[in-house]
Every structure is written in C-alpha cells, then in structure tokens.
Design a protein around this motif. Sequence first.
Motif, PDB file in Angstrom:
ATOM      1  N   GLN B  35       1.072  -0.897   0.265  1.00 50.35           N
ATOM      2  CA  GLN B  35       0.243   0.013  -0.087  1.00 50.35           C
ATOM      3  C   GLN B  35       0.730   1.540  -0.451  1.00 50.35           C
ATOM      4  O   GLN B  35      -0.527   2.670   0.051  1.00 50.35           O
ATOM      5  N   ASN B  36       2.255   1.116   0.210  1.00 47.96           N
ATOM      6  CA  ASN B  36       3.034   2.679   0.111  1.00 47.96           C
ATOM      7  C   ASN B  36       4.099   1.967  -0.659  1.00 47.96           C
ATOM      8  O   ASN B  36       5.439   1.594  -0.383  1.00 47.96           O
ATOM      9  N   SER B  37       4.085   2.934  -1.504  1.00 49.07           N
ATOM     10  CA  SER B  37       5.113   2.234  -2.516  1.00 49.07           C
ATOM     11  C   SER B  37       6.459   3.191  -2.710  1.00 49.07           C
ATOM     12  O   SER B  37       7.412   2.980  -2.927  1.00 49.07           O
ATOM     13  N   ASP B  38       6.444   4.264  -1.830  1.00 48.01           N
ATOM     14  CA  ASP B  38       7.686   4.675  -1.073  1.00 48.01           C
ATOM     15  C   ASP B  38       8.351   3.615  -0.688  1.00 48.01           C
ATOM     16  O   ASP B  38       9.791   3.742  -0.499  1.00 48.01           O
ATOM     17  N   ALA B  39       7.807   3.449   0.668  1.00 47.96           N
ATOM     18  CA  ALA B  39       8.466   2.154   0.914  1.00 47.96           C
ATOM     19  C   ALA B  39       8.966   0.737   0.102  1.00 47.96           C
ATOM     20  O   ALA B  39       9.817   0.730   0.358  1.00 47.96           O
ATOM     21  N   ALA B  40       8.115   0.725  -0.249  1.00 44.65           N
ATOM     22  CA  ALA B  40       8.425  -0.705  -1.398  1.00 44.65           C
ATOM     23  C   ALA B  40       9.345   0.003  -1.773  1.00 44.65           C
ATOM     24  O   ALA B  40      10.495  -1.694  -2.155  1.00 44.65           O
ATOM     25  N   SER B  41       9.711   0.989  -3.118  1.00 45.98           N
ATOM     26  CA  SER B  41      10.672   0.864  -3.165  1.00 45.98           C
ATOM     27  C   SER B  41      12.180   1.220  -2.925  1.00 45.98           C
ATOM     28  O   SER B  41      13.274   0.927  -2.999  1.00 45.98           O
ATOM     29  N   PHE B  42      11.730   2.043  -1.590  1.00 43.74           N
ATOM     30  CA  PHE B  42      13.608   2.189  -0.894  1.00 43.74           C
ATOM     31  C   PHE B  42      13.466  -0.075  -0.395  1.00 43.74           C
ATOM     32  O   PHE B  42      14.401   0.431  -0.202  1.00 43.74           O
ATOM     33  N   VAL B  43      12.548  -0.247  -0.135  1.00 42.98           N
ATOM     34  CA  VAL B  43      13.209  -2.322  -0.235  1.00 42.98           C
ATOM     35  C   VAL B  43      13.671  -2.470  -0.814  1.00 42.98           C
ATOM     36  O   VAL B  43      14.823  -3.017  -0.995  1.00 42.98           O
ATOM     37  N   ALA B  44      13.247  -2.107  -2.193  1.00 41.25           N
ATOM     38  CA  ALA B  44      13.359  -3.117  -3.417  1.00 41.25           C
ATOM     39  C   ALA B  44      15.080  -2.670  -3.410  1.00 41.25           C
ATOM     40  O   ALA B  44      15.620  -3.409  -3.668  1.00 41.25           O
ATOM     41  N   GLU B  45      15.292  -0.933  -3.275  1.00 39.01           N
ATOM     42  CA  GLU B  45      16.821  -0.649  -3.465  1.00 39.01           C
ATOM     43  C   GLU B  45      17.491  -1.595  -2.484  1.00 39.01           C
ATOM     44  O   GLU B  45      18.551  -1.443  -2.836  1.00 39.01           O
ATOM     45  N   LEU B  46      17.264  -1.269  -1.115  1.00 36.70           N
ATOM     46  CA  LEU B  46      17.755  -2.276   0.254  1.00 36.70           C
ATOM     47  C   LEU B  46      18.955  -3.719  -0.717  1.00 36.70           C
ATOM     48  O   LEU B  46      19.565  -4.155  -0.122  1.00 36.70           O
ATOM     49  N   GLN B  47      17.059  -4.420  -0.958  1.00 40.11           N
ATOM     50  CA  GLN B  47      17.519  -5.936  -1.452  1.00 40.11           C
ATOM     51  C   GLN B  47      18.221  -5.704  -2.856  1.00 40.11           C
ATOM     52  O   GLN B  47      19.385  -7.068  -2.891  1.00 40.11           O
ATOM     53  N   LYS B  48      18.833  -4.761  -3.933  1.00 40.50           N
ATOM     54  CA  LYS B  48      19.813  -4.753  -4.618  1.00 40.50           C
ATOM     55  C   LYS B  48      20.952  -4.969  -4.110  1.00 40.50           C
ATOM     56  O   LYS B  48      21.654  -5.572  -4.766  1.00 40.50           O
ATOM     57  N   GLN B  49      21.104  -3.778  -3.201  1.00 41.76           N
ATOM     58  CA  GLN B  49      21.893  -3.460  -2.714  1.00 41.76           C
ATOM     59  C   GLN B  49      22.638  -4.826  -1.700  1.00 41.76           C
ATOM     60  O   GLN B  49      24.197  -5.025  -2.232  1.00 41.76           O
ATOM     61  N   LYS B  50      22.199  -5.304  -1.244  1.00 40.90           N
ATOM     62  CA  LYS B  50      22.246  -6.896  -0.615  1.00 40.90           C
ATOM     63  C   LYS B  50      22.762  -7.267  -1.046  1.00 40.90           C
ATOM     64  O   LYS B  50      24.228  -8.261  -1.095  1.00 40.90           O
ATOM     65  N   GLU B  51      22.127  -8.053  -1.991  1.00 40.87           N
ATOM     66  CA  GLU B  51      22.516  -8.870  -3.428  1.00 40.87           C
ATOM     67  C   GLU B  51      24.088  -8.344  -4.422  1.00 40.87           C
ATOM     68  O   GLU B  51      24.787  -8.975  -4.751  1.00 40.87           O
ATOM     69  N   GLN B  52      24.199  -6.829  -4.109  1.00 41.51           N
ATOM     70  CA  GLN B  52      25.656  -6.597  -5.223  1.00 41.51           C
ATOM     71  C   GLN B  52      26.674  -7.109  -3.967  1.00 41.51           C
ATOM     72  O   GLN B  52      27.421  -7.473  -4.082  1.00 41.51           O
ATOM     73  N   LEU B  53      26.651  -6.650  -2.707  1.00 41.02           N
ATOM     74  CA  LEU B  53      27.090  -7.074  -1.249  1.00 41.02           C
ATOM     75  C   LEU B  53      27.354  -8.066  -1.911  1.00 41.02           C
ATOM     76  O   LEU B  53      29.131  -8.554  -1.409  1.00 41.02           O
ATOM     77  N   LYS B  54      26.608  -9.279  -1.718  1.00 43.25           N
ATOM     78  CA  LYS B  54      27.369 -10.610  -1.673  1.00 43.25           C
ATOM     79  C   LYS B  54      28.017 -11.311  -2.608  1.00 43.25           C
ATOM     80  O   LYS B  54      28.607 -12.232  -2.823  1.00 43.25           O
ATOM     81  N   THR B  55      27.340 -10.248  -4.311  1.00 48.96           N
ATOM     82  CA  THR B  55      28.332 -10.995  -5.341  1.00 48.96           C
ATOM     83  C   THR B  55      29.559 -10.569  -5.267  1.00 48.96           C
ATOM     84  O   THR B  55      30.168 -11.251  -5.925  1.00 48.96           O
ATOM     85  N   LEU B  56      29.995  -9.091  -5.222  1.00 43.55           N
ATOM     86  CA  LEU B  56      31.652  -9.217  -4.603  1.00 43.55           C
ATOM     87  C   LEU B  56      31.603 -10.146  -4.149  1.00 43.55           C
ATOM     88  O   LEU B  56      33.204  -9.972  -4.724  1.00 43.55           O
ATOM     89  N   PHE B  57      31.776 -10.661  -3.597  1.00 45.11           N
ATOM     90  CA  PHE B  57      32.657 -11.174  -2.655  1.00 45.11           C
ATOM     91  C   PHE B  57      32.320 -13.201  -2.267  1.00 45.11           C
ATOM     92  O   PHE B  57      32.801 -13.345  -1.391  1.00 45.11           O
ATOM     93  N   GLU B  58      31.495 -13.550  -3.336  1.00 43.77           N
ATOM     94  CA  GLU B  58      30.965 -14.357  -3.033  1.00 43.77           C
ATOM     95  C   GLU B  58      31.602 -16.240  -3.374  1.00 43.77           C
ATOM     96  O   GLU B  58      32.028 -17.171  -3.375  1.00 43.77           O
ATOM     97  N   ASP B  59      32.706 -14.982  -4.537  1.00 45.48           N
ATOM     98  CA  ASP B  59      33.832 -16.352  -5.023  1.00 45.48           C
ATOM     99  C   ASP B  59      34.250 -16.539  -3.419  1.00 45.48           C
ATOM    100  O   ASP B  59      35.317 -17.877  -3.750  1.00 45.48           O
ATOM    101  N   THR B  60      35.002 -15.725  -2.879  1.00 45.75           N
ATOM    102  CA  THR B  60      35.754 -16.027  -2.051  1.00 45.75           C
ATOM    103  C   THR B  60      35.844 -17.785  -0.867  1.00 45.75           C
ATOM    104  O   THR B  60      36.472 -17.971  -1.066  1.00 45.75           O
ATOM    105  N   LEU B  61      33.936 -17.849  -1.101  1.00 48.09           N
ATOM    106  CA  LEU B  61      34.106 -19.043  -0.207  1.00 48.09           C
ATOM    107  C   LEU B  61      34.486 -19.880  -1.007  1.00 48.09           C
ATOM    108  O   LEU B  61      34.523 -21.652  -0.688  1.00 48.09           O
ATOM    109  N   GLN B  62      34.243 -20.565  -2.343  1.00 45.79           N
ATOM    110  CA  GLN B  62      34.758 -21.189  -3.286  1.00 45.79           C
ATOM    111  C   GLN B  62      36.622 -21.496  -3.335  1.00 45.79           C
ATOM    112  O   GLN B  62      37.153 -22.521  -4.179  1.00 45.79           O
ATOM    113  N   GLU B  63      37.173 -20.370  -3.086  1.00 41.72           N
ATOM    114  CA  GLU B  63      38.775 -20.472  -3.302  1.00 41.72           C
ATOM    115  C   GLU B  63      39.316 -21.534  -2.015  1.00 41.72           C
ATOM    116  O   GLU B  63      38.656 -21.612  -0.818  1.00 41.72           O
ATOM    117  N   PRO B  64      40.303 -22.426  -2.781  1.00 42.82           N
ATOM    118  CA  PRO B  64      40.932 -22.628  -1.698  1.00 42.82           C
ATOM    119  C   PRO B  64      41.441 -22.133  -0.229  1.00 42.82           C
ATOM    120  O   PRO B  64      41.827 -21.676  -0.823  1.00 42.82           O
TER     121      PRO B  64
END
Lengths: 173, 270
Positions: B35-64
């Motif tokens: 019911q609140n598009s402002d808050a919805a787009s705010f949340v969407a942006e935080l989710q995107k930011q979080k995904e980017q942060l995870k993507t940046l460093f996810e390869d580290t887990l696979q390294e020997p």
Amino acid sequence: MTQLLDEIETCIPALRRYARALTGNVDQADDLVQDCLERAIRKRHLWSPTGTLQSWLFTLLINIYRNQLRSLKDRPSLSSIDEITSEPSIPASQPDQIALAETKRALASLPLEQREVLLLVTIEGMAYKEAAEILNIPIGTLMSRLGRARKRLRKLVDHEPEKSEPTNLRRVK
Amino acid sequence: MIKDKNNIHHDDLHAYVDDQLSPDDASRVEHYLSQNSDAASFVAELQKQKEQLKTLFEDTLQEPIPDRLSPHELAKTIEAEAKRSSSHPLFNRSRWQSIAAILAVFLFGNVSGWFGHHSLIASNLTSQKRPMVRQALDAHTTYAVEVLHPVEVSGKEEDHLVRWLSKRLQVPIKAPKLQQSGYHLVGGRLLPRNDGVAAQLMYEDQTGKRITLYLIRNQETETSAFRFTSEKNMNAFYWLDHDVSYVLVGNITKEALSPLAKHIYAQMAS
C-alpha cells in the motif's frame, strides 16, 4: 583439540570473505585471518561453548582489525583506510559490473564502524542480536549504524546528492 | 521483531530485508509495502544493494584455503614453539638449533630424532609467510652475502638507479637516506616476480652489515600497519603504503631494525 581445529577450519571460508570485504585487499585479509586463527588456537581455553565458535572467531577477527587500525592512526601523515577509495578492479564494461564496482568503491569509503555492521548483516546474514554481540554494541547502535551505512552507500552509488527515504511511514491498520 | 504493533518503522524495513522477522511480522510488512510505494521502492533498493554486496564477495567461499591458514598446521607451529621455549631453552634461537642439528647429523648420522622434527616445523613457518615477504627474504639471503656483485646498479649512480627502477615498477620510488642511522646506499637491482617485477635496494653500515629494502607496486592503493616477521637469523618489517609495498630485511635485531623501518616510512610518505 583435533575436533576443535576441524570446526575452526569450517569457519575459514566465511572469515576470509568477511575479512576481504572489510579490508578490500586479498593479502591483507588473509593476514588478518591468519592472526585471528593463531590467536584462537593460542587462546582456545578462553572459548566457552555457550556461544557459537563462529561468533567467537568473528569477534577475535574484528578486535584484531580494530587494533591494527588504531596503531595505524598513531603513525603520522597516513590517511586512514576509510578515506582511501581504490579503483574498481572489475572491468567496467557492462552496466551490472559498473554498479558492482561502484558498490565496492563506496563500501571502502564507509567508516569502519558502519562497514563492520553492514557486512555482518548482509554478506554473512547474521541475526542482529548475534552481530551486536560480536561487535560488542547495543542493538540500537547496530540499527542506526546499519541505517547510516545503507543510506551512504545508496548516495554514493546513485550519485544523487541526497536521496530521500520514506519518512512518512504511516499507520498500518 | 516489530516492537510497535501499530506502526511500521524504518528499522522494521531493514529487518524485513535482512530476514530478521517472524513470518507474521514479515507478512504485516508485506501488506504495508503493497500500500506504500515509497517504502516498497526503498525496500527494493536495499534488497538490490544487499545482493550486490553478496555477489562481490561470493567467490571467496569457493577458493581453496592456503596452507598458511590451515588450523592444524598453525596448531603444530604454535605447539612446537611452546615446547621449544619450555623444554629446550638453550635451543630457543634458531641459530643454535641449526648448529645443534648439524652437530647431531655429524655425531649420530641418521639418528636425528627430535632435531628432524624441529626442522620440519621451521619449514612450515616458512611456507606460511605471504608471498611478498617470502620473496624479499629469499632475495636478501641471495644478495646480501654477495661480495663481488651485490647490486646491478651502484648507489653512486643513485639518480639513474631510482629512475630505472621507477620506470620498471611503473610507480615512482625513492631511495631513502639512512646516513643518519649509519647506513649508506650500496645500490639496487631489479628482480622477477610471478606477476611483475620487484626492486631491491641494499644498504650497508661501517662494519659491513647489510639491510635490504624490497619494493613492489600495489595493485590497488592501500595502506597497512607495520608488521613484523622473522626467519632464521633474519628479521623483517613489512608494510603497504599507498602505491608501494615495502619489506625491510636485515640480519640485525628487531630493536635495531624497527627505527630504520619507521625512518624509511617517514621519508617515503613525505
């Protein structure tokens, strides 16, 4: 002892990832993890099995890093790591990669107290309570740092002077 | 959890993005967002930011995991250190240890017993150093003892030396002045590295004691605190300072080497 070492070993990938995100540098991150592991093995009698081993290792790692930065500050004429913005290491060819590189650079520019919170919560996916305990801060402080970190990151990545957050959160019926 | 059951606060949106809410609270937030598009787009942006942060460093887990981070290896090293300092105080210094080991080989042939055990541990320690430090120690061992050709370019041609090394390292460097501390520049040389080149500057005091400064270019601008390491009878300080990483190596005590490292750091920063 062997079992404890095995358990420690399972935490290493997460520790390395966190250290790398925190320091922004591969070698420095592994040095930090090595320091952390050495301290953990030396002080293993101090670990109480009430908390998780992983939390304890993160606590050690963060304290070591905080101390290192403190000793760095005692050295004159050296800019703090928070002020340094490194060039993106990802080739900026596609829009996604540009966004990623910008996020990485913005992350490096956050103050340490915001970066350590943001990374525990986002990348490591920790519960707020656990993260607050690791960082030894009240949960309210954790929330405000998390909010500021995210706000600053949005601002830096979007190049917009001040992006408004929804301020008028209305009553839910 | 949501504290104020009648209102959705900012903190609740963060908690929603971070999966910190109970299923009930999460659905209340979702209802609010619908019911609140402002808050919805705010949340969407935080989710995107979080995904980017995870993507940046996810390869580290696979390294020997490198050997130097193996808890079992580290524990062996630490235990050996403890044992050595408690039960064999005389052999605390690695120099004594090597002399004793050589004597043992002479006297008892194959019966090397615990000496053999200790030399294994020494090599473990070695493999755990970061590559830059490893190379600097090896370069010091190779060239600091060299009588005829310790350097490629003499310190008498300092300008030429510095220009040449700066060009090859692709970063401007300086040869720090250490006369006040009793050391003069012998000269320098270029060294190969797996991913580029390194420079070595050599200094000597009145008594012929030599220290070497190993320099490489940093891939990214960064800084670090002074770090100390030692091996056999060598001590070393290393640090990162913006574009260049430094390793100062000498067969002198930590206490004697430390002011030199600080002196060099101060000159390079200015």
